[in-house]
Design a protein around this motif. Structure first.
Motif, PDB file in Angstrom:
ATOM      1  N   MET A  86       0.848  -1.168   0.000  1.00  0.00           N
ATOM      2  CA  MET A  86       0.000   0.000   0.000  1.00  0.00           C
ATOM      3  C   MET A  86       0.896   1.234   0.000  1.00  0.00           C
ATOM      4  O   MET A  86       1.983   1.207   0.563  1.00  0.00           O
ATOM      5  N   THR A  87       0.389   2.302  -0.584  1.00  0.00           N
ATOM      6  CA  THR A  87       1.152   3.543  -0.664  1.00  0.00           C
ATOM      7  C   THR A  87       0.245   4.717  -0.327  1.00  0.00           C
ATOM      8  O   THR A  87      -0.927   4.738  -0.716  1.00  0.00           O
ATOM      9  N   VAL A  88       0.793   5.692   0.379  1.00  0.00           N
ATOM     10  CA  VAL A  88       0.063   6.915   0.695  1.00  0.00           C
ATOM     11  C   VAL A  88       1.054   8.079   0.616  1.00  0.00           C
ATOM     12  O   VAL A  88       2.243   7.901   0.866  1.00  0.00           O
ATOM     13  N   GLU A  89       0.542   9.257   0.230  1.00  0.00           N
ATOM     14  CA  GLU A  89       1.379  10.447   0.139  1.00  0.00           C
ATOM     15  C   GLU A  89       0.897  11.484   1.135  1.00  0.00           C
ATOM     16  O   GLU A  89      -0.312  11.609   1.372  1.00  0.00           O
ATOM     17  N   GLY A  90       1.840  12.222   1.714  1.00  0.00           N
ATOM     18  CA  GLY A  90       1.476  13.257   2.659  1.00  0.00           C
ATOM     19  C   GLY A  90       2.700  13.999   3.158  1.00  0.00           C
ATOM     20  O   GLY A  90       3.788  13.902   2.584  1.00  0.00           O
ATOM     21  N   LYS A  91       2.511  14.726   4.275  1.00  0.00           N
ATOM     22  CA  LYS A  91       3.560  15.559   4.849  1.00  0.00           C
ATOM     23  C   LYS A  91       3.924  15.028   6.234  1.00  0.00           C
ATOM     24  O   LYS A  91       3.045  14.747   7.051  1.00  0.00           O
ATOM     25  N   ILE A  92       5.226  14.924   6.501  1.00  0.00           N
ATOM     26  CA  ILE A  92       5.677  14.487   7.818  1.00  0.00           C
ATOM     27  C   ILE A  92       5.413  15.607   8.827  1.00  0.00           C
ATOM     28  O   ILE A  92       5.843  16.740   8.620  1.00  0.00           O
ATOM     29  N   VAL A  93       4.681  15.271   9.910  1.00  0.00           N
ATOM     30  CA  VAL A  93       4.390  16.276  10.937  1.00  0.00           C
ATOM     31  C   VAL A  93       5.027  15.928  12.283  1.00  0.00           C
ATOM     32  O   VAL A  93       5.125  16.799  13.147  1.00  0.00           O
ATOM     33  N   GLU A  94       5.442  14.693  12.479  1.00  0.00           N
ATOM     34  CA  GLU A  94       6.137  14.279  13.697  1.00  0.00           C
ATOM     35  C   GLU A  94       7.148  13.197  13.346  1.00  0.00           C
ATOM     36  O   GLU A  94       6.881  12.352  12.486  1.00  0.00           O
ATOM     37  N   LYS A  95       8.276  13.230  14.042  1.00  0.00           N
ATOM     38  CA  LYS A  95       9.337  12.222  13.921  1.00  0.00           C
ATOM     39  C   LYS A  95       9.785  11.883  15.324  1.00  0.00           C
ATOM     40  O   LYS A  95      10.115  12.783  16.095  1.00  0.00           O
ATOM     41  N   TYR A  96       9.797  10.611  15.655  1.00  0.00           N
ATOM     42  CA  TYR A  96      10.198  10.209  17.004  1.00  0.00           C
ATOM     43  C   TYR A  96      11.544   9.498  16.963  1.00  0.00           C
ATOM     44  O   TYR A  96      11.963   8.997  15.921  1.00  0.00           O
ATOM     45  N   ASP A  97      12.200   9.462  18.119  1.00  0.00           N
ATOM     46  CA  ASP A  97      13.477   8.773  18.229  1.00  0.00           C
ATOM     47  C   ASP A  97      13.292   7.266  18.106  1.00  0.00           C
ATOM     48  O   ASP A  97      12.213   6.733  18.402  1.00  0.00           O
ATOM     49  N   THR A  98      14.345   6.586  17.713  1.00  0.00           N
ATOM     50  CA  THR A  98      14.335   5.126  17.623  1.00  0.00           C
ATOM     51  C   THR A  98      14.252   4.542  19.031  1.00  0.00           C
ATOM     52  O   THR A  98      14.922   5.005  19.945  1.00  0.00           O
ATOM     53  N   GLN A  99      13.385   3.544  19.191  1.00  0.00           N
ATOM     54  CA  GLN A  99      13.228   2.847  20.473  1.00  0.00           C
ATOM     55  C   GLN A  99      13.841   1.466  20.349  1.00  0.00           C
ATOM     56  O   GLN A  99      13.511   0.725  19.424  1.00  0.00           O
ATOM     57  N   ASN A 100      14.719   1.131  21.280  1.00  0.00           N
ATOM     58  CA  ASN A 100      15.278  -0.220  21.328  1.00  0.00           C
ATOM     59  C   ASN A 100      14.373  -1.057  22.227  1.00  0.00           C
ATOM     60  O   ASN A 100      14.443  -0.962  23.454  1.00  0.00           O
ATOM     61  N   ILE A 101      13.508  -1.851  21.604  1.00  0.00           N
ATOM     62  CA  ILE A 101      12.540  -2.662  22.336  1.00  0.00           C
ATOM     63  C   ILE A 101      13.254  -3.823  23.041  1.00  0.00           C
ATOM     64  O   ILE A 101      13.009  -4.112  24.195  1.00  0.00           O
ATOM     65  N   LYS A 102      14.117  -4.500  22.322  1.00  0.00           N
ATOM     66  CA  LYS A 102      14.968  -5.576  22.836  1.00  0.00           C
ATOM     67  C   LYS A 102      16.340  -5.388  22.215  1.00  0.00           C
ATOM     68  O   LYS A 102      16.522  -4.552  21.331  1.00  0.00           O
TER      69      LYS A 102
END
Length: 120
Positions: free
Chosen positions: A1-17
């Motif tokens: 699937m593909t969608v187009e838009g504008k980035i409004v938030e970017k979060y830091d990478t989370q190390n789950i394990k």
């Protein structure tokens, strides 16, 4: 699937394990500009790095998979979760993706015709 838009938030990478990491971002999707939608996506593992070169406000095309999980909590209640797992993000420039298009057949023919020393 593909969608187009504008980035409004970017979060830091989370190390789950030790062996698993994820990173989330939010895309403003405006199929109807009067009522934009705000869609949260996740990137996992090495795909997390794709956000490094993108900024808030960038227009992008996001390729993703719809994922669903079933989980039973400690009380025995079954719960369901959905996620949108992005696997490719292309920045848009002037309505075109930054990923260059493949060469046309005319270009390929022209390139091959330069080799006059072919035996056939």
């Amino acid at each position: 699937m593909t969608v187009e838009g504008k980035i409004v938030e970017k979060y830091d990478t989370q190390n789950i394990k030790d062996t698993f990491k994820k990173r989330e971002f939010v895309l403003e999707y405006a199929e109807n500009p009067q009522y934009p939608e705000f869609i949260k996506f996740e990137l996992i593992q090495s795909n997390c790095e794709q956000l490094d070169s993108l900024e808030i406000g960038d227009e992008v095309s996001v390729n993703f998979n719809l994922k669903g999980r079933k989980w039973t909590d400690p009380q025995g209640e079954v719960k369901y979760f959905n996620s949108l797992q992005a696997w490719r993000i292309d920045k848009k420039t002037g309505g075109m993706s930054e990923t260059p298009p493949p060469p046309t057949q005319e270009w390929a023919k022209e390139d091959f015709s330069k080799d006059d020393d072919l035996p056939f």
